[in-house]
Scaffold this active site. Structure first.
Site, PDB file in Angstrom:
ATOM      1  N   ASP A  51      -2.285  -1.228  10.268  1.00 36.34           N
ATOM      2  CA  ASP A  51      -2.526  -1.420   8.866  1.00 36.34           C
ATOM      3  C   ASP A  51      -2.892  -2.411   8.498  1.00 36.34           C
ATOM      4  OD1 ASP A  51      -1.553   1.195   8.315  1.00 36.34           O
ATOM      5  OD2 ASP A  51       0.380   0.705   7.990  1.00 36.34           O
ATOM      6  N   GLY A  58       7.088   1.566   4.945  1.00 36.59           N
ATOM      7  CA  GLY A  58       6.019   2.244   4.978  1.00 36.59           C
ATOM      8  C   GLY A  58       5.108   1.899   4.028  1.00 36.59           C
ATOM      9  N   PRO A 104       9.556  -3.773  -0.017  1.00 36.96           N
ATOM     10  CA  PRO A 104      10.652  -3.497   0.831  1.00 36.96           C
ATOM     11  C   PRO A 104      10.189  -3.421   2.421  1.00 36.96           C
ATOM     12  CG  PRO A 104      10.312  -2.008  -0.856  1.00 36.96           C
ATOM     13  CD  PRO A 104       9.190  -2.980  -0.880  1.00 36.96           C
ATOM     14  N   VAL A 105      11.293  -3.995   3.349  1.00 34.22           N
ATOM     15  CA  VAL A 105      10.593  -4.379   4.849  1.00 34.22           C
ATOM     16  C   VAL A 105      10.783  -2.865   5.455  1.00 34.22           C
ATOM     17  CG1 VAL A 105      11.462  -5.391   7.054  1.00 34.22           C
ATOM     18  CG2 VAL A 105      11.350  -6.695   4.759  1.00 34.22           C
ATOM     19  N   ALA A 106       9.813  -2.733   6.420  1.00 33.51           N
ATOM     20  CA  ALA A 106       9.979  -1.421   7.199  1.00 33.51           C
ATOM     21  C   ALA A 106      10.027  -0.156   6.380  1.00 33.51           C
ATOM     22  CB  ALA A 106      10.987  -1.524   8.452  1.00 33.51           C
ATOM     23  N   SER A 131       1.761  -5.995   7.336  1.00 35.85           N
ATOM     24  CA  SER A 131       0.322  -6.149   7.461  1.00 35.85           C
ATOM     25  C   SER A 131      -0.410  -6.700   6.478  1.00 35.85           C
ATOM     26  CB  SER A 131       0.140  -4.712   7.602  1.00 35.85           C
ATOM     27  OG  SER A 131       0.756  -3.795   8.558  1.00 35.85           O
ATOM     28  N   GLY A 146       3.498  -1.226   4.164  1.00 38.41           N
ATOM     29  CA  GLY A 146       2.671  -2.215   4.798  1.00 38.41           C
ATOM     30  C   GLY A 146       2.861  -3.786   4.557  1.00 38.41           C
ATOM     31  N   GLY A 147       4.186  -4.001   4.237  1.00 39.05           N
ATOM     32  CA  GLY A 147       4.172  -5.376   3.751  1.00 39.05           C
ATOM     33  C   GLY A 147       4.078  -6.533   5.108  1.00 39.05           C
ATOM     34  N   LYS A 196       0.816  -1.097   0.124  1.00 36.59           N
ATOM     35  CA  LYS A 196      -0.172  -0.079   0.008  1.00 36.59           C
ATOM     36  C   LYS A 196       0.923   1.275  -0.177  1.00 36.59           C
ATOM     37  CE  LYS A 196       0.777   1.345   4.419  1.00 36.59           C
ATOM     38  NZ  LYS A 196       1.357   2.591   4.854  1.00 36.59           N
TER      39      LYS A 196
HETATM   40  P1  ATP Z   1       3.566  -0.120   8.090  1.00 34.70           P
HETATM   41  O1  ATP Z   1       3.545   0.902   6.835  1.00 34.70           O
HETATM   42  O2  ATP Z   1       2.344  -1.024   8.282  1.00 34.70           O
HETATM   43  O3  ATP Z   1       3.695   0.728   9.225  1.00 34.70           O
HETATM   44  P2  ATP Z   1       6.102  -1.066   7.300  1.00 34.70           P
HETATM   45  O4  ATP Z   1       5.653  -1.154   5.771  1.00 34.70           O
HETATM   46  O5  ATP Z   1       6.713   0.083   7.530  1.00 34.70           O
HETATM   47  O6  ATP Z   1       4.839  -1.143   8.080  1.00 34.70           O
HETATM   48  P3  ATP Z   1       6.814  -3.799   7.626  1.00 34.70           P
HETATM   49  O7  ATP Z   1       7.476  -4.211   6.471  1.00 34.70           O
HETATM   50  O8  ATP Z   1       5.464  -4.311   7.809  1.00 34.70           O
HETATM   51  O9  ATP Z   1       6.986  -2.181   7.709  1.00 34.70           O
HETATM   52  O10 ATP Z   1       7.604  -4.225   8.899  1.00 34.70           O
HETATM   53  C1  ATP Z   1       7.567  -3.526   9.914  1.00 34.70           C
HETATM   54  C2  ATP Z   1       8.500  -4.361  11.270  1.00 34.70           C
HETATM   55  O11 ATP Z   1       7.630  -5.815  11.218  1.00 34.70           O
HETATM   56  C3  ATP Z   1       9.823  -4.575  10.884  1.00 34.70           C
HETATM   57  O12 ATP Z   1      10.684  -4.521  11.710  1.00 34.70           O
HETATM   58  C4  ATP Z   1       9.847  -6.316  10.615  1.00 34.70           C
HETATM   59  O13 ATP Z   1      10.957  -6.861  11.067  1.00 34.70           O
HETATM   60  C5  ATP Z   1       8.426  -6.764  11.463  1.00 34.70           C
HETATM   61  N1  ATP Z   1       7.955  -7.973  10.661  1.00 34.70           N
HETATM   62  C6  ATP Z   1       7.355  -8.914  11.191  1.00 34.70           C
HETATM   63  N2  ATP Z   1       6.728  -9.746  10.527  1.00 34.70           N
HETATM   64  C7  ATP Z   1       7.009  -9.171   9.232  1.00 34.70           C
HETATM   65  C8  ATP Z   1       6.535  -9.588   7.763  1.00 34.70           C
HETATM   66  N3  ATP Z   1       5.803 -10.619   7.490  1.00 34.70           N
HETATM   67  N4  ATP Z   1       7.156  -8.893   6.880  1.00 34.70           N
HETATM   68  C9  ATP Z   1       7.704  -7.816   6.929  1.00 34.70           C
HETATM   69  N5  ATP Z   1       8.139  -7.492   8.221  1.00 34.70           N
HETATM   70  C10 ATP Z   1       7.642  -7.867   9.146  1.00 34.70           C
END
Ligand code: ATP
Length: 308
Positions: free
Chosen positions: A141, A103, A99-101, A108, A105-106, A15
Protein backbone atom coordinates in the site's frame (compact mmCIF):
# COMPACT_ATOMS: atom_id res chain seq x y z
CA UNK A 1 14.21 18.91 18.63
CA UNK A 2 17.24 21.08 18.03
CA UNK A 3 16.74 24.80 17.38
CA UNK A 4 18.16 25.79 14.00
CA UNK A 5 18.37 22.23 12.63
CA UNK A 6 16.80 21.58 9.24
CA UNK A 7 13.38 20.11 9.76
CA UNK A 8 10.15 19.49 7.92
CA UNK A 9 6.63 18.35 8.68
CA UNK A 10 4.50 16.14 6.46
CA UNK A 11 0.81 15.38 6.94
CA UNK A 12 0.02 11.75 6.13
CA UNK A 13 -3.51 11.01 4.85
CA UNK A 14 -5.35 7.69 5.18
CA UNK A 15 -7.05 5.64 2.44
CA UNK A 16 -10.12 3.52 1.90
CA UNK A 17 -10.60 0.80 -0.70
CA UNK A 18 -13.83 1.53 -2.55
CA UNK A 19 -13.47 -1.81 -4.33
CA UNK A 20 -11.17 -4.79 -3.73
CA UNK A 21 -11.21 -7.93 -5.88
CA UNK A 22 -8.93 -10.85 -5.07
CA UNK A 23 -8.01 -12.60 -8.30
CA UNK A 24 -6.13 -15.44 -6.63
CA UNK A 25 -2.90 -16.60 -5.05
CA UNK A 26 0.27 -16.19 -7.10
CA UNK A 27 3.20 -18.54 -7.35
CA UNK A 28 5.21 -16.23 -5.04
CA UNK A 29 2.56 -16.51 -2.30
CA UNK A 30 1.17 -13.00 -2.72
CA UNK A 31 -2.44 -12.40 -3.69
CA UNK A 32 -3.19 -10.66 -6.96
CA UNK A 33 -5.82 -7.94 -6.53
CA UNK A 34 -7.62 -5.22 -8.42
CA UNK A 35 -8.52 -2.35 -6.14
CA UNK A 36 -9.90 1.17 -6.23
CA UNK A 37 -8.08 3.29 -3.65
CA UNK A 38 -9.11 6.73 -2.46
CA UNK A 39 -7.22 9.05 -0.11
CA UNK A 40 -9.28 10.34 2.84
CA UNK A 41 -8.72 13.26 5.19
CA UNK A 42 -7.81 11.46 8.42
CA UNK A 43 -4.24 12.50 9.14
CA UNK A 44 -1.10 11.44 10.98
CA UNK A 45 1.75 13.95 11.21
CA UNK A 46 5.43 13.19 10.71
CA UNK A 47 8.11 15.66 11.78
CA UNK A 48 11.64 15.04 10.47
CA UNK A 49 14.77 16.81 11.64
CA UNK A 50 18.16 16.21 10.00
CA UNK A 51 20.81 14.80 12.36
CA UNK A 52 24.50 14.08 11.85
CA UNK A 53 23.98 10.37 12.33
CA UNK A 54 21.51 7.76 13.54
CA UNK A 55 17.76 7.50 13.06
CA UNK A 56 15.54 7.88 16.12
CA UNK A 57 11.76 7.87 16.32
CA UNK A 58 9.31 9.06 18.96
CA UNK A 59 5.67 8.01 18.58
CA UNK A 60 2.75 9.86 20.13
CA UNK A 61 0.71 8.51 21.79
CA UNK A 62 3.59 6.37 23.04
CA UNK A 63 3.16 2.64 22.46
CA UNK A 64 0.38 2.85 19.88
CA UNK A 65 2.86 1.39 17.35
CA UNK A 66 6.44 0.19 17.95
CA UNK A 67 9.01 3.02 17.74
CA UNK A 68 12.03 0.83 16.90
CA UNK A 69 13.49 -0.66 13.74
CA UNK A 70 10.12 -2.35 12.95
CA UNK A 71 8.35 0.93 12.46
CA UNK A 72 7.65 1.57 8.80
CA UNK A 73 8.97 5.13 9.15
CA UNK A 74 12.34 3.85 10.38
CA UNK A 75 12.35 1.14 7.72
CA UNK A 76 11.73 3.81 5.05
CA UNK A 77 14.59 5.94 6.42
CA UNK A 78 16.94 2.93 6.43
CA UNK A 79 15.98 2.04 2.87
CA UNK A 80 16.67 5.58 1.66
CA UNK A 81 20.02 5.60 3.50
CA UNK A 82 20.95 2.25 1.98
CA UNK A 83 20.00 3.18 -1.58
CA UNK A 84 21.53 6.65 -1.49
CA UNK A 85 24.59 5.89 0.60
CA UNK A 86 23.99 9.00 2.71
CA UNK A 87 25.49 9.01 6.19
CA UNK A 88 23.07 11.63 7.44
CA UNK A 89 20.61 10.70 10.16
CA UNK A 90 17.26 11.98 11.38
CA UNK A 91 15.20 12.59 14.47
CA UNK A 92 11.59 11.72 13.73
CA UNK A 93 8.35 12.37 15.61
CA UNK A 94 5.20 10.59 14.49
CA UNK A 95 1.78 11.69 15.75
CA UNK A 96 -0.68 8.84 15.12
CA UNK A 97 -4.34 9.50 14.59
CA UNK A 98 -5.19 7.00 11.83
CA UNK A 99 -6.50 3.80 13.47
CA UNK A 100 -3.66 1.23 13.57
CA UNK A 101 -4.02 -2.03 11.60
CA UNK A 102 -7.45 -0.86 10.52
CA UNK A 103 -7.27 -1.16 6.73
CA UNK A 104 -6.72 2.59 6.37
CA UNK A 105 -3.08 2.36 5.32
CA UNK A 106 -1.70 4.48 8.17
CA UNK A 107 1.70 2.81 8.38
CA UNK A 108 2.01 2.83 4.59
CA UNK A 109 1.21 6.53 4.47
CA UNK A 110 3.80 7.21 7.19
CA UNK A 111 6.42 5.25 5.22
CA UNK A 112 5.71 7.14 1.99
CA UNK A 113 5.84 10.44 3.90
CA UNK A 114 9.23 9.52 5.40
CA UNK A 115 10.62 8.71 1.94
CA UNK A 116 9.42 12.05 0.54
CA UNK A 117 10.49 14.15 3.55
CA UNK A 118 13.93 12.59 3.98
CA UNK A 119 14.61 12.60 0.24
CA UNK A 120 14.12 16.35 0.49
CA UNK A 121 15.83 16.92 3.87
CA UNK A 122 18.92 14.86 3.04
CA UNK A 123 19.12 16.22 -0.50
CA UNK A 124 19.17 12.68 -1.88
CA UNK A 125 17.44 13.64 -5.12
CA UNK A 126 15.76 10.24 -5.69
CA UNK A 127 13.36 10.47 -8.62
CA UNK A 128 9.77 9.31 -8.73
CA UNK A 129 10.59 5.84 -10.17
CA UNK A 130 13.21 5.23 -7.45
CA UNK A 131 10.83 6.33 -4.70
CA UNK A 132 8.16 4.00 -6.10
CA UNK A 133 10.59 1.07 -6.12
CA UNK A 134 11.55 1.75 -2.49
CA UNK A 135 7.88 2.20 -1.54
CA UNK A 136 6.85 -1.06 -3.14
CA UNK A 137 9.57 -2.93 -1.23
CA UNK A 138 8.24 -1.49 2.04
CA UNK A 139 4.65 -2.68 1.50
CA UNK A 140 1.93 -3.10 -1.11
CA UNK A 141 0.00 0.00 0.00
CA UNK A 142 2.98 2.36 0.28
CA UNK A 143 3.21 3.39 -3.42
CA UNK A 144 -0.43 4.53 -3.38
CA UNK A 145 0.49 7.39 -1.04
CA UNK A 146 3.06 8.64 -3.56
CA UNK A 147 0.23 8.82 -6.13
CA UNK A 148 -2.62 9.99 -3.86
CA UNK A 149 -6.12 11.03 -4.89
CA UNK A 150 -7.95 8.13 -6.52
CA UNK A 151 -6.02 5.28 -8.11
CA UNK A 152 -6.49 1.79 -9.52
CA UNK A 153 -4.13 -0.78 -8.05
CA UNK A 154 -3.24 -4.11 -9.64
CA UNK A 155 -0.61 -6.75 -8.87
CA UNK A 156 -0.29 -6.69 -5.06
CA UNK A 157 -2.15 -3.36 -5.25
CA UNK A 158 1.16 -1.58 -5.83
CA UNK A 159 1.01 -1.22 -9.62
CA UNK A 160 -0.93 1.99 -9.84
CA UNK A 161 -2.84 3.94 -12.39
CA UNK A 162 -3.72 7.46 -11.24
CA UNK A 163 -7.40 8.21 -11.92
CA UNK A 164 -9.21 11.55 -12.12
CA UNK A 165 -10.49 12.86 -8.77
CA UNK A 166 -13.87 11.51 -7.65
CA UNK A 167 -16.67 13.92 -6.75
CA UNK A 168 -16.22 15.69 -3.36
CA UNK A 169 -17.76 12.79 -1.41
CA UNK A 170 -17.45 12.25 2.33
CA UNK A 171 -17.02 9.14 4.42
CA UNK A 172 -17.98 8.09 7.93
CA UNK A 173 -15.52 5.55 9.32
CA UNK A 174 -16.13 3.21 12.24
CA UNK A 175 -12.79 1.75 13.39
CA UNK A 176 -12.56 -1.70 14.98
CA UNK A 177 -11.84 -2.08 18.69
CA UNK A 178 -8.51 -3.77 18.00
CA UNK A 179 -6.01 -4.51 15.23
CA UNK A 180 -6.80 -6.77 12.28
CA UNK A 181 -3.75 -8.48 10.76
CA UNK A 182 -3.66 -8.18 6.97
CA UNK A 183 -1.48 -11.31 6.71
CA UNK A 184 -3.94 -13.38 8.77
CA UNK A 185 -6.91 -12.20 6.71
CA UNK A 186 -5.24 -13.22 3.45
CA UNK A 187 -4.13 -16.53 4.97
CA UNK A 188 -7.70 -17.32 6.06
CA UNK A 189 -9.05 -16.61 2.56
CA UNK A 190 -7.86 -19.92 1.15
CA UNK A 191 -7.87 -18.22 -2.23
CA UNK A 192 -7.52 -20.42 -5.32
CA UNK A 193 -4.48 -20.02 -7.58
CA UNK A 194 -4.51 -16.95 -9.77
CA UNK A 195 -7.16 -16.98 -12.48
CA UNK A 196 -7.85 -14.47 -15.25
CA UNK A 197 -9.93 -11.44 -14.22
CA UNK A 198 -13.57 -11.52 -15.27
CA UNK A 199 -15.08 -8.52 -17.04
CA UNK A 200 -16.27 -6.04 -14.44
CA UNK A 201 -18.27 -2.78 -14.49
CA UNK A 202 -15.63 -1.23 -12.21
CA UNK A 203 -12.84 -2.09 -14.63
CA UNK A 204 -14.94 -0.73 -17.53
CA UNK A 205 -15.30 2.49 -15.53
CA UNK A 206 -11.54 2.65 -14.93
CA UNK A 207 -10.96 2.46 -18.68
CA UNK A 208 -13.86 4.58 -19.89
CA UNK A 209 -14.70 7.00 -17.05
CA UNK A 210 -18.24 8.29 -16.48
CA UNK A 211 -20.08 7.71 -13.21
CA UNK A 212 -18.53 5.17 -10.81
CA UNK A 213 -20.95 2.18 -10.64
CA UNK A 214 -21.08 2.12 -6.84
CA UNK A 215 -23.53 -0.80 -6.90
CA UNK A 216 -20.76 -2.99 -8.32
CA UNK A 217 -18.18 -2.05 -5.68
CA UNK A 218 -17.32 -4.92 -3.34
CA UNK A 219 -14.57 -6.10 -1.01
CA UNK A 220 -13.68 -9.79 -1.44
CA UNK A 221 -12.01 -9.78 2.00
CA UNK A 222 -15.25 -8.87 3.78
CA UNK A 223 -16.60 -12.45 4.32
CA UNK A 224 -13.27 -13.65 5.77
CA UNK A 225 -13.00 -10.66 8.10
CA UNK A 226 -16.67 -10.96 9.17
CA UNK A 227 -16.17 -14.64 10.01
CA UNK A 228 -13.41 -13.73 12.49
CA UNK A 229 -14.84 -10.42 13.69
CA UNK A 230 -18.65 -10.65 13.89
CA UNK A 231 -18.88 -7.03 15.05
CA UNK A 232 -18.01 -5.93 11.48
CA UNK A 233 -21.57 -6.76 10.39
CA UNK A 234 -23.00 -4.96 13.39
CA UNK A 235 -20.93 -1.82 12.62
CA UNK A 236 -21.98 -1.94 8.97
CA UNK A 237 -25.61 -2.05 10.09
CA UNK A 238 -25.02 0.91 12.39
CA UNK A 239 -23.70 2.86 9.39
CA UNK A 240 -26.49 1.95 7.04
CA UNK A 241 -28.58 4.95 6.16
CA UNK A 242 -30.91 5.76 3.31
CA UNK A 243 -28.48 8.54 2.40
CA UNK A 244 -25.31 6.45 2.21
CA UNK A 245 -24.20 5.46 -1.29
CA UNK A 246 -22.04 2.53 -0.20
CA UNK A 247 -21.11 0.83 3.08
CA UNK A 248 -18.27 -1.67 3.25
CA UNK A 249 -15.08 -2.84 4.90
CA UNK A 250 -11.89 -0.97 3.97
CA UNK A 251 -9.00 -3.16 2.82
CA UNK A 252 -8.36 -6.04 5.19
CA UNK A 253 -10.38 -4.28 7.91
CA UNK A 254 -11.38 -3.80 10.55
CA UNK A 255 -12.51 -0.22 9.76
CA UNK A 256 -15.89 -0.05 8.02
CA UNK A 257 -17.04 3.04 6.20
CA UNK A 258 -20.05 4.57 4.48
CA UNK A 259 -19.88 6.98 1.58
CA UNK A 260 -22.00 10.13 1.34
CA UNK A 261 -22.59 12.70 -1.37
CA UNK A 262 -21.95 15.54 1.07
CA UNK A 263 -20.70 16.48 4.52
CA UNK A 264 -24.21 17.05 5.93
CA UNK A 265 -25.26 13.45 5.25
CA UNK A 266 -22.00 12.16 6.70
CA UNK A 267 -22.30 14.21 9.89
CA UNK A 268 -25.92 13.10 10.39
CA UNK A 269 -24.82 9.46 10.12
CA UNK A 270 -21.90 10.02 12.52
CA UNK A 271 -24.34 11.63 14.97
CA UNK A 272 -26.40 8.41 14.98
CA UNK A 273 -23.22 6.41 15.66
CA UNK A 274 -22.30 8.39 18.80
CA UNK A 275 -20.03 6.49 21.18
CA UNK A 276 -18.54 4.30 18.44
CA UNK A 277 -15.52 6.50 17.68
CA UNK A 278 -16.89 7.59 14.28
CA UNK A 279 -14.54 9.64 12.11
CA UNK A 280 -15.94 11.95 9.43
CA UNK A 281 -13.65 12.89 6.54
CA UNK A 282 -13.72 14.02 2.91
CA UNK A 283 -12.28 12.03 0.04
CA UNK A 284 -9.16 13.95 -0.99
CA UNK A 285 -8.19 15.21 -4.40
CA UNK A 286 -4.75 14.27 -5.69
CA UNK A 287 -3.53 17.75 -4.86
CA UNK A 288 -4.97 17.74 -1.32
CA UNK A 289 -3.39 14.37 -0.54
CA UNK A 290 0.03 15.14 -2.03
CA UNK A 291 2.79 14.43 0.52
CA UNK A 292 4.28 17.86 0.93
CA UNK A 293 7.18 18.49 3.32
CA UNK A 294 6.59 21.88 4.91
CA UNK A 295 9.96 23.41 5.65
CA UNK A 296 11.54 25.16 8.66
CA UNK A 297 9.65 27.83 10.52
CA UNK A 298 6.28 26.89 8.99
CA UNK A 299 6.33 23.65 10.94
CA UNK A 300 6.55 25.43 14.28
CA UNK A 301 3.29 27.26 13.59
CA UNK A 302 1.29 24.10 12.90
CA UNK A 303 -0.60 22.20 15.57
CA UNK A 304 1.20 18.96 16.40
CA UNK A 305 -2.01 16.94 16.57
CA UNK A 306 -2.97 15.03 13.44
CA UNK A 307 -6.23 16.92 13.04
CA UNK A 308 -6.87 18.75 9.78
P1 ATP B 1 -2.95 -1.69 5.18
O1 ATP B 1 -4.34 -1.20 4.96
O2 ATP B 1 -1.90 -0.92 4.41
O3 ATP B 1 -2.79 -3.18 5.05
P2 ATP B 1 -3.42 -1.14 7.92
O4 ATP B 1 -4.01 0.19 7.82
O5 ATP B 1 -4.37 -2.28 8.11
O6 ATP B 1 -2.52 -1.40 6.67
P3 ATP B 1 -1.30 -0.16 9.61
O7 ATP B 1 -1.93 0.83 10.52
O8 ATP B 1 -0.50 0.34 8.49
O9 ATP B 1 -2.39 -1.19 9.08
O10 ATP B 1 -0.45 -1.16 10.54
C1 ATP B 1 -0.10 -2.45 10.11
C2 ATP B 1 0.99 -3.01 11.01
O11 ATP B 1 2.18 -2.25 10.81
C3 ATP B 1 0.69 -2.96 12.48
O12 ATP B 1 0.96 -4.23 12.99
C4 ATP B 1 1.66 -1.95 13.07
O13 ATP B 1 2.15 -2.32 14.35
C5 ATP B 1 2.81 -1.94 12.07
N1 ATP B 1 3.43 -0.60 11.92
C6 ATP B 1 4.72 -0.35 11.74
N2 ATP B 1 4.95 0.96 11.60
C7 ATP B 1 3.77 1.57 11.69
C8 ATP B 1 3.37 2.92 11.61
N3 ATP B 1 4.24 3.91 11.40
N4 ATP B 1 2.07 3.19 11.74
C9 ATP B 1 1.18 2.16 11.90
N5 ATP B 1 1.51 0.89 11.98
C10 ATP B 1 2.80 0.57 11.88
Amino acid sequence: MTAGAKRSLVRCPAKVNLHLEVLGRRGDGYHEVRTLLAAVGVWDTLICEAADEGVTLEVEPAGVVPAGEDNLVVRAARELQRRSGTRLGARLILHKRIPVAGGMGGGSSNAAAALVALNHLWGVGAGSAELHAMASGLGADVPFFLVGGTAWGTGRGDELQALPDLPPWWVVLLPAQGPVSTAQVYASLNAPPLRPALPSPIYDWVRQGGELPLGSCRNDLEPAVMARFPDVRERLEALSSERSRLAMLSGSGGTVFALFADETGARACAGRCAGRGALVAPLLTREASRLRPLPGEETWKLPMSGSP
